[in-house]
Design an enzyme around this catalytic site. Structure first.
Site, mmCIF file in Angstrom:
data_model
loop_
_atom_site.group_PDB
_atom_site.id
_atom_site.type_symbol
_atom_site.label_atom_id
_atom_site.label_comp_id
_atom_site.label_asym_id
_atom_site.label_seq_id
_atom_site.Cartn_x
_atom_site.Cartn_y
_atom_site.Cartn_z
ATOM 1 N N ASN A 81 0.855 -1.182 0.000
ATOM 2 C CA ASN A 81 0.000 0.000 0.000
ATOM 3 C C ASN A 81 0.889 1.229 0.000
ATOM 4 O O ASN A 81 1.826 1.317 0.798
ATOM 5 C CB ASN A 81 -0.889 0.016 1.249
ATOM 6 C CG ASN A 81 -1.874 -1.139 1.265
ATOM 7 O OD1 ASN A 81 -2.476 -1.463 0.243
ATOM 8 N ND2 ASN A 81 -2.033 -1.777 2.416
ATOM 9 N N GLY A 87 -4.759 3.363 1.308
ATOM 10 C CA GLY A 87 -5.058 3.046 2.702
ATOM 11 C C GLY A 87 -3.820 2.770 3.530
ATOM 12 O O GLY A 87 -3.892 2.112 4.571
ATOM 13 N N GLN A 88 -2.668 3.284 3.095
ATOM 14 C CA GLN A 88 -1.440 3.037 3.848
ATOM 15 C C GLN A 88 -1.533 3.662 5.235
ATOM 16 O O GLN A 88 -1.892 4.836 5.366
ATOM 17 C CB GLN A 88 -0.233 3.622 3.101
ATOM 18 C CG GLN A 88 1.087 3.329 3.783
ATOM 19 C CD GLN A 88 2.276 3.945 3.040
ATOM 20 O OE1 GLN A 88 2.085 4.797 2.168
ATOM 21 N NE2 GLN A 88 3.463 3.509 3.385
ATOM 22 N N HIS A 94 6.714 -1.248 3.183
ATOM 23 C CA HIS A 94 6.541 -2.627 3.642
ATOM 24 C C HIS A 94 5.715 -3.418 2.641
ATOM 25 O O HIS A 94 4.877 -2.863 1.932
ATOM 26 C CB HIS A 94 5.878 -2.681 5.024
ATOM 27 C CG HIS A 94 4.572 -1.942 5.106
ATOM 28 N ND1 HIS A 94 4.503 -0.575 5.272
ATOM 29 C CD2 HIS A 94 3.287 -2.374 5.037
ATOM 30 C CE1 HIS A 94 3.237 -0.194 5.317
ATOM 31 N NE2 HIS A 94 2.465 -1.271 5.160
ATOM 32 N N HIS A 96 3.173 -6.736 2.370
ATOM 33 C CA HIS A 96 2.346 -7.716 3.068
ATOM 34 C C HIS A 96 2.425 -9.029 2.287
ATOM 35 O O HIS A 96 2.178 -9.046 1.078
ATOM 36 C CB HIS A 96 0.877 -7.294 3.065
ATOM 37 C CG HIS A 96 0.572 -5.997 3.753
ATOM 38 N ND1 HIS A 96 -0.089 -5.937 4.972
ATOM 39 C CD2 HIS A 96 0.794 -4.707 3.392
ATOM 40 C CE1 HIS A 96 -0.256 -4.654 5.312
ATOM 41 N NE2 HIS A 96 0.260 -3.898 4.372
HETATM 42 P P1 AMP Z 1 -0.525 -0.515 5.712
HETATM 43 O O1 AMP Z 1 -1.987 -0.192 5.706
HETATM 44 O O2 AMP Z 1 -0.064 -1.162 4.437
HETATM 45 O O3 AMP Z 1 0.317 0.679 6.110
HETATM 46 O O4 AMP Z 1 -0.364 -1.642 6.803
HETATM 47 C C1 AMP Z 1 0.298 -1.480 8.021
HETATM 48 C C2 AMP Z 1 0.236 -2.806 8.720
HETATM 49 O O5 AMP Z 1 1.073 -2.747 9.853
HETATM 50 C C3 AMP Z 1 -1.165 -3.219 9.191
HETATM 51 O O6 AMP Z 1 -1.509 -4.468 8.604
HETATM 52 C C4 AMP Z 1 -0.990 -3.312 10.703
HETATM 53 O O7 AMP Z 1 -1.768 -4.343 11.273
HETATM 54 C C5 AMP Z 1 0.499 -3.555 10.859
HETATM 55 N N1 AMP Z 1 1.094 -3.152 12.124
HETATM 56 C C6 AMP Z 1 0.977 -1.947 12.729
HETATM 57 N N2 AMP Z 1 1.671 -1.942 13.880
HETATM 58 C C7 AMP Z 1 2.240 -3.167 13.999
HETATM 59 C C8 AMP Z 1 3.093 -3.782 14.976
HETATM 60 N N3 AMP Z 1 3.486 -3.147 16.090
HETATM 61 N N4 AMP Z 1 3.484 -5.056 14.757
HETATM 62 C C9 AMP Z 1 3.102 -5.722 13.662
HETATM 63 N N5 AMP Z 1 2.314 -5.198 12.703
HETATM 64 C C10 AMP Z 1 1.885 -3.935 12.874
#
Ligand code: AMP
Length: 108
Positions: A81, A87-88, A94, A96
Site C-alpha cells: 500500500n 489506505g497506507q 513494507h 504484506h
Molecule cells: P498498511 O496499511 O499497508 O500501512 O499496513 C500497516 C500494517 O502494519 C497493518 O496491517 C498493521 O496491522 C500492521 N502493524 C501496525 N503496527 C504493527 C506492529 N506493532 N506489529 C506488527 N504489525 C503492525
C-alpha cells in the site's frame, strides 16, 4: 532510522515482535492484525517511505526475503500500500505477504 516510526522500532528490536526472518538489510515479522491465517510484513530495516528510493541491493534483499518467508506457502498475495488512496497506515515501506485462505479479486 526514524525515532517515532513503529517499524523502525521493530527493526531496532525495541518492540516485542514475532520475527520470522531477518538479514542485514531486511526484517520480516507477523502482522499484529492479521488479514489472513498467515500475514507477514517484510520491510527494509532502513526507514524508506517510497519505492523509488530503493537501491538495487535493497530490492534484491527484499524480494529474497519475500521468497524465504513464502517458500512453504501454497500460494500467497503480495501487497504494497502506498499513500492515502491505497489506505497506507504506516509510512515505512513494507510488503504484506498473506496466505492460508482463498483471496478475492479485485481486492477492496
Ligand atoms: P498498511 O496499511 O499497508 O500501512 O499496513 C500497516 C500494517 O502494519 C497493518 O496491517 C498493521 O496491522 C500492521 N502493524 C501496525 N503496527 C504493527 C506492529 N506493532 N506489529 C506488527 N504489525 C503492525
Amino acid at each position: 532510522m526514524s525515532s517515532s516510526c513503529i517499524f523502525c522500532k521493530i527493526a531496532r528490536k525495541e518492540i516485542d515482535t514475532a520475527v520470522i526472518y531477518e538479514d542485514e538489510l531486511t526484517i520480516a515479522f507477523a502482522d499484529i492484525a492479521p488479514q489472513a491465517p498467515t500475514h507477514i510484513l517484510v520491510i527494509p530495516k532502513k526507514h524508506l517511505e517510497h519505492i523509488k528510493d530503493i537501491k538495487k541491493d535493497l530490492s534484491n534483499a527484499l524480494f529474497s526475503a519475500i521468497n524465504v518467508v513464502s517458500q512453504n506457502m501454497d500460494g500467497y498475495r503480495l501487497v504494497m500500500n502506498f499513500g492515502k488512496d491505497a489506505g497506507q497506515a504506516v509510512p515505512h515501506l513494507h510488503f504484506h505477504v498473506m496466505s492460508g485462505r482463498k483471496m478475492n479479486w479485485p481486492p477492496g
